[in-house]
Design a protein around this motif. Structure first.
Motif, PDB file in Angstrom:
ATOM      1  N   ARG A  40      40.630  11.117 -80.276  1.00  0.00           N
ATOM      2  CA  ARG A  40      41.309  10.072 -79.513  1.00  0.00           C
ATOM      3  C   ARG A  40      42.132   9.211 -80.456  1.00  0.00           C
ATOM      4  NH1 ARG A  40      36.544   6.987 -76.763  1.00  0.00           N
ATOM      5  NH2 ARG A  40      35.876   7.150 -78.898  1.00  0.00           N
ATOM      6  N   PRO A  41      43.216   8.641 -79.963  1.00  0.00           N
ATOM      7  CA  PRO A  41      43.967   7.722 -80.821  1.00  0.00           C
ATOM      8  C   PRO A  41      43.185   6.434 -81.033  1.00  0.00           C
ATOM      9  CG  PRO A  41      44.948   7.843 -78.629  1.00  0.00           C
ATOM     10  CD  PRO A  41      43.867   8.868 -78.679  1.00  0.00           C
ATOM     11  N   ASN A  42      43.423   5.773 -82.145  1.00  0.00           N
ATOM     12  CA  ASN A  42      42.765   4.514 -82.422  1.00  0.00           C
ATOM     13  C   ASN A  42      43.203   3.448 -81.417  1.00  0.00           C
ATOM     14  OD1 ASN A  42      41.438   5.510 -84.649  1.00  0.00           O
ATOM     15  ND2 ASN A  42      42.958   4.775 -86.100  1.00  0.00           N
ATOM     16  N   GLU A  80      44.396  -0.215 -80.380  1.00  0.00           N
ATOM     17  CA  GLU A  80      45.267  -1.153 -81.065  1.00  0.00           C
ATOM     18  C   GLU A  80      44.458  -2.242 -81.728  1.00  0.00           C
ATOM     19  OE1 GLU A  80      48.534  -2.633 -78.775  1.00  0.00           O
ATOM     20  OE2 GLU A  80      48.785  -0.704 -77.755  1.00  0.00           O
ATOM     21  N   THR A 111      42.670  -1.877 -84.454  1.00  0.00           N
ATOM     22  CA  THR A 111      41.520  -1.374 -85.228  1.00  0.00           C
ATOM     23  C   THR A 111      41.954  -0.616 -86.474  1.00  0.00           C
ATOM     24  OG1 THR A 111      41.417   0.658 -83.927  1.00  0.00           O
ATOM     25  CG2 THR A 111      40.070  -1.211 -83.176  1.00  0.00           C
ATOM     26  N   GLU A 112      43.253  -0.529 -86.747  1.00  0.00           N
ATOM     27  CA  GLU A 112      43.702   0.153 -87.948  1.00  0.00           C
ATOM     28  C   GLU A 112      43.318  -0.656 -89.173  1.00  0.00           C
ATOM     29  OE1 GLU A 112      45.852  -0.744 -85.531  1.00  0.00           O
ATOM     30  OE2 GLU A 112      46.172   1.143 -84.501  1.00  0.00           O
ATOM     31  N   HIS A 113      42.971   0.002 -90.232  1.00  0.00           N
ATOM     32  CA  HIS A 113      42.553  -0.708 -91.448  1.00  0.00           C
ATOM     33  C   HIS A 113      43.598  -0.557 -92.506  1.00  0.00           C
ATOM     34  CE1 HIS A 113      38.534  -1.580 -90.008  1.00  0.00           C
ATOM     35  NE2 HIS A 113      38.549  -0.380 -89.475  1.00  0.00           N
TER      36      HIS A 113
END
Length: 58
Positions: free
Chosen positions: A50-52, A54, A56-58
């Protein structure tokens, strides 16, 4: 009868009862799934990730 035989019969009867209940529960689950060999988790595993979400990107 010697003293140990009633206890042995009780122990074996308890094991047989637990085994019977476990087998009955497994049969009930297998019948409800319709496929006793594989679970739904295994069937649905292995697709694209699944795509991350929004933010939650590090």
């Amino acid at each position: 009868m010697e003293t140990g035989y009633p206890l042995l019969f009780l122990a074996l009867g308890t094991l047989a009862g637990v085994w019977f209940l476990a087998a009955a529960a497994r049969k009930q689950v297998a019948n409800s799934k319709g496929d006793p060999e594989r679970s739904n988790v295994i069937k649905q595993h292995g697709g694209e990730p699944r795509p991350n979400m929004e933010g939650t990107e590090h």
